[in-house]
Structure formats: C-alpha cells, structure tokens
Motif scaffolding. Structure first.
Motif, mmCIF file in Angstrom:
data_model
loop_
_atom_site.group_PDB
_atom_site.id
_atom_site.type_symbol
_atom_site.label_atom_id
_atom_site.label_comp_id
_atom_site.label_asym_id
_atom_site.label_seq_id
_atom_site.Cartn_x
_atom_site.Cartn_y
_atom_site.Cartn_z
ATOM 1 N N ALA A 5 0.831 -1.205 0.000
ATOM 2 C CA ALA A 5 0.000 0.000 0.000
ATOM 3 C C ALA A 5 0.867 1.258 0.000
ATOM 4 O O ALA A 5 0.582 2.204 -0.753
ATOM 5 C CB ALA A 5 -0.931 -0.007 1.213
ATOM 6 N N LEU A 6 1.908 1.289 0.792
ATOM 7 C CA LEU A 6 2.804 2.444 0.812
ATOM 8 C C LEU A 6 3.540 2.604 -0.520
ATOM 9 O O LEU A 6 3.736 3.731 -0.994
ATOM 10 C CB LEU A 6 3.804 2.332 1.959
ATOM 11 N N THR A 7 3.924 1.506 -1.139
ATOM 12 C CA THR A 7 4.597 1.563 -2.438
ATOM 13 C C THR A 7 3.671 2.110 -3.510
ATOM 14 O O THR A 7 4.045 2.996 -4.284
ATOM 15 C CB THR A 7 5.115 0.163 -2.831
ATOM 16 N N PHE A 8 2.434 1.600 -3.570
ATOM 17 C CA PHE A 8 1.464 2.109 -4.543
ATOM 18 C C PHE A 8 1.175 3.587 -4.290
ATOM 19 O O PHE A 8 1.073 4.379 -5.224
ATOM 20 C CB PHE A 8 0.152 1.315 -4.487
ATOM 21 N N PHE A 9 1.031 3.965 -3.031
ATOM 22 C CA PHE A 9 0.767 5.358 -2.690
ATOM 23 C C PHE A 9 1.914 6.254 -3.141
ATOM 24 O O PHE A 9 1.694 7.336 -3.682
ATOM 25 C CB PHE A 9 0.542 5.510 -1.183
ATOM 26 N N PHE A 10 3.149 5.813 -2.937
ATOM 27 C CA PHE A 10 4.320 6.582 -3.363
ATOM 28 C C PHE A 10 4.315 6.791 -4.874
ATOM 29 O O PHE A 10 4.548 7.903 -5.368
ATOM 30 C CB PHE A 10 5.606 5.877 -2.916
ATOM 31 N N PHE A 11 4.030 5.742 -5.640
ATOM 32 C CA PHE A 11 4.003 5.871 -7.095
ATOM 33 C C PHE A 11 2.857 6.769 -7.559
ATOM 34 O O PHE A 11 3.007 7.539 -8.507
ATOM 35 C CB PHE A 11 3.934 4.501 -7.770
ATOM 36 N N GLU A 12 1.713 6.690 -6.909
ATOM 37 C CA GLU A 12 0.596 7.569 -7.257
ATOM 38 C C GLU A 12 0.942 9.023 -6.963
ATOM 39 O O GLU A 12 0.628 9.917 -7.754
ATOM 40 C CB GLU A 12 -0.675 7.183 -6.495
ATOM 41 N N LEU A 13 1.587 9.264 -5.842
ATOM 42 C CA LEU A 13 1.988 10.615 -5.491
ATOM 43 C C LEU A 13 2.985 11.166 -6.512
ATOM 44 O O LEU A 13 2.859 12.317 -6.954
ATOM 45 C CB LEU A 13 2.581 10.646 -4.086
ATOM 46 N N CYS A 14 3.938 10.354 -6.917
ATOM 47 C CA CYS A 14 4.903 10.770 -7.941
ATOM 48 C C CYS A 14 4.195 11.050 -9.264
ATOM 49 O O CYS A 14 4.523 12.013 -9.961
ATOM 50 C CB CYS A 14 5.969 9.702 -8.136
ATOM 51 N N ARG A 15 3.238 10.242 -9.602
ATOM 52 C CA ARG A 15 2.480 10.435 -10.843
ATOM 53 C C ARG A 15 1.665 11.733 -10.796
ATOM 54 O O ARG A 15 1.603 12.470 -11.778
ATOM 55 C CB ARG A 15 1.568 9.221 -11.055
ATOM 56 N N VAL A 53 2.339 14.464 -9.017
ATOM 57 C CA VAL A 53 3.277 15.582 -9.107
ATOM 58 C C VAL A 53 3.765 15.746 -10.546
ATOM 59 O O VAL A 53 3.835 16.859 -11.071
ATOM 60 C CB VAL A 53 4.457 15.391 -8.123
ATOM 61 N N PHE A 54 4.083 14.635 -11.208
ATOM 62 C CA PHE A 54 4.545 14.689 -12.595
ATOM 63 C C PHE A 54 3.476 15.289 -13.512
ATOM 64 O O PHE A 54 3.757 16.194 -14.303
ATOM 65 C CB PHE A 54 4.925 13.289 -13.082
ATOM 66 N N LEU A 55 2.244 14.785 -13.404
ATOM 67 C CA LEU A 55 1.170 15.279 -14.265
ATOM 68 C C LEU A 55 0.868 16.752 -14.009
ATOM 69 O O LEU A 55 0.612 17.523 -14.945
ATOM 70 C CB LEU A 55 -0.087 14.435 -14.085
ATOM 71 N N GLN A 56 0.898 17.169 -12.758
ATOM 72 C CA GLN A 56 0.658 18.582 -12.451
ATOM 73 C C GLN A 56 1.749 19.458 -13.052
ATOM 74 O O GLN A 56 1.472 20.528 -13.592
ATOM 75 C CB GLN A 56 0.566 18.800 -10.936
ATOM 76 N N ASN A 57 2.988 19.003 -12.983
ATOM 77 C CA ASN A 57 4.082 19.764 -13.576
ATOM 78 C C ASN A 57 3.956 19.829 -15.092
ATOM 79 O O ASN A 57 4.224 20.875 -15.696
ATOM 80 C CB ASN A 57 5.433 19.180 -13.180
ATOM 81 N N VAL A 58 3.563 18.740 -15.716
ATOM 82 C CA VAL A 58 3.390 18.737 -17.173
ATOM 83 C C VAL A 58 2.273 19.689 -17.582
ATOM 84 O O VAL A 58 2.408 20.444 -18.556
ATOM 85 C CB VAL A 58 3.128 17.304 -17.697
ATOM 86 N N LEU A 59 1.166 19.687 -16.849
ATOM 87 C CA LEU A 59 0.066 20.596 -17.170
ATOM 88 C C LEU A 59 0.484 22.058 -17.007
ATOM 89 O O LEU A 59 0.183 22.900 -17.862
ATOM 90 C CB LEU A 59 -1.148 20.295 -16.295
ATOM 91 N N SER A 60 1.168 22.369 -15.929
ATOM 92 C CA SER A 60 1.630 23.744 -15.709
ATOM 93 C C SER A 60 2.642 24.160 -16.771
ATOM 94 O O SER A 60 2.597 25.282 -17.291
ATOM 95 C CB SER A 60 2.250 23.881 -14.322
ATOM 96 N N TYR A 61 3.549 23.248 -17.118
ATOM 97 C CA TYR A 61 4.554 23.535 -18.137
ATOM 98 C C TYR A 61 3.897 23.762 -19.497
ATOM 99 O O TYR A 61 4.266 24.694 -20.222
ATOM 100 C CB TYR A 61 5.557 22.386 -18.211
ATOM 101 N N SER A 62 2.921 22.944 -19.842
ATOM 102 C CA SER A 62 2.241 23.089 -21.129
ATOM 103 C C SER A 62 1.470 24.400 -21.209
ATOM 104 O O SER A 62 1.464 25.064 -22.247
ATOM 105 C CB SER A 62 1.291 21.913 -21.367
ATOM 106 N N ALA A 63 0.836 24.792 -20.123
ATOM 107 C CA ALA A 63 0.127 26.073 -20.105
ATOM 108 C C ALA A 63 1.116 27.234 -20.239
ATOM 109 O O ALA A 63 0.855 28.194 -20.969
ATOM 110 C CB ALA A 63 -0.692 26.211 -18.824
ATOM 111 N N ALA A 64 2.259 27.137 -19.576
ATOM 112 C CA ALA A 64 3.273 28.191 -19.684
ATOM 113 C C ALA A 64 3.844 28.246 -21.104
ATOM 114 O O ALA A 64 4.059 29.331 -21.654
ATOM 115 C CB ALA A 64 4.387 27.954 -18.669
ATOM 116 N N GLN A 65 4.077 27.084 -21.705
ATOM 117 C CA GLN A 65 4.569 27.051 -23.086
ATOM 118 C C GLN A 65 3.544 27.665 -24.039
ATOM 119 O O GLN A 65 3.907 28.379 -24.975
ATOM 120 C CB GLN A 65 4.887 25.621 -23.512
#
Length: 148
Positions: A29-39, A41-53
């Motif tokens: 459960a902690l491993t899955f939670f860690f990967f979901e959290l990383c995902r 953060v990654f998706l939020q950064n991609v969305l923000s980066y795409s809007a800035a671009q």
C-alpha cells in the motif's frame, strides 16, 4: 498427543510467514501510494509547463495589427497544437477543458491571454481506481504591453 501439541506450540517455524503476511499489505500500500503521489506531481508539472509554453507561444506569435476573430481563432488552434506537443505522457482523451481567453485591450493598451488546461486524473492504485480528480494547469501572460 499432548506432547505433540506442546512441541507445536513452542515451535517458531511459522513465525516468519505470519510476520510476512502482516507486513506485506502495508508495504504494498505504501509503495502504490508513493508511485501515485509521484504520478500526480509529474502530471501537475506537465500541465503547468504546457500552459506556460502555450502562453509563451501566444506572446511570440501574436500580431497586434490583425486582431479579427478569424485571426484569433487560428491563433488559438495553433496555441493548442503547440501546447499539446509539450504534454508528455498525457492522454489527449482525458483533457476535459482547454480554454484560451484573449482579453480586449484595456485603457492603457494592454492585452492579456489566460490559458487553462483541465485534466481528468484517475489513480492506478487498486482500491482508488474509481476515484476521479480534475487537475488544472494555468498560465497568464501579456500579449501587448501598455503604450508608454
């Protein structure tokens, strides 16, 4: 028979298996939670980066001399195409809203653009796969600065 039961009760042969059975669900459960959290953060950064671009593209390619509706519609289509090129590992079908708002010039001649990208995120974690969250990337920029 009592001797066999006493020997079985004092035996530690199955202790490791019982401890493993108790620890593995928490570890997974902690491993899955860690990967979901990383995902997330990654998706939020991609969305923000795409809007800035997209905002940067609008700033560079905006022509203040021709601002009719056909030109603005064409520019919006170009902005969306450019922004989608920078959306790495994002499914286009899950983009729920892509809004580009070009404001009319204010009294000082400034014209702004607001870009908003909404994405429907659903976790891959087994127990949370039915949950759906909307993530958003936003950017604001000027197209034309005020006249001095």
């Amino acid at each position: 028979m009592f001797q066999k039961l006493r020997k079985l009760r004092e035996s530690e042969n199955g202790a490791v298996a019982v401890e493993f059975a108790m620890v593995i669900p928490v570890t997974l459960a902690l491993t899955f939670f860690f990967f979901e959290l990383c995902r997330i953060v990654f998706l939020q950064n991609v969305l923000s980066y795409s809007a800035a671009q997209a905002s940067r593209y609008a700033m560079v390619h905006f022509d203040n001399t021709s601002v009719d509706s056909d030109y603005l519609d064409g520019l919006e289509a170009d902005i969306k195409t450019y922004a989608k090129r920078s959306m790495y590992l994002i499914d286009d079908n899950l983009i729920s809203d892509f809004t580009i708002t070009t404001a009319d010039p204010d009294d000082e001649g400034r014209r702004n653009v607001d870009i908003s990208i909404s994405y429907s995120y659903s976790p891959m974690m087994p127990l949370l796969s039915e949950l759906e969250v909307t993530m958003k990337g936003e950017s604001k920029a000027f197209l034309v600065q005020g006249i001095d």
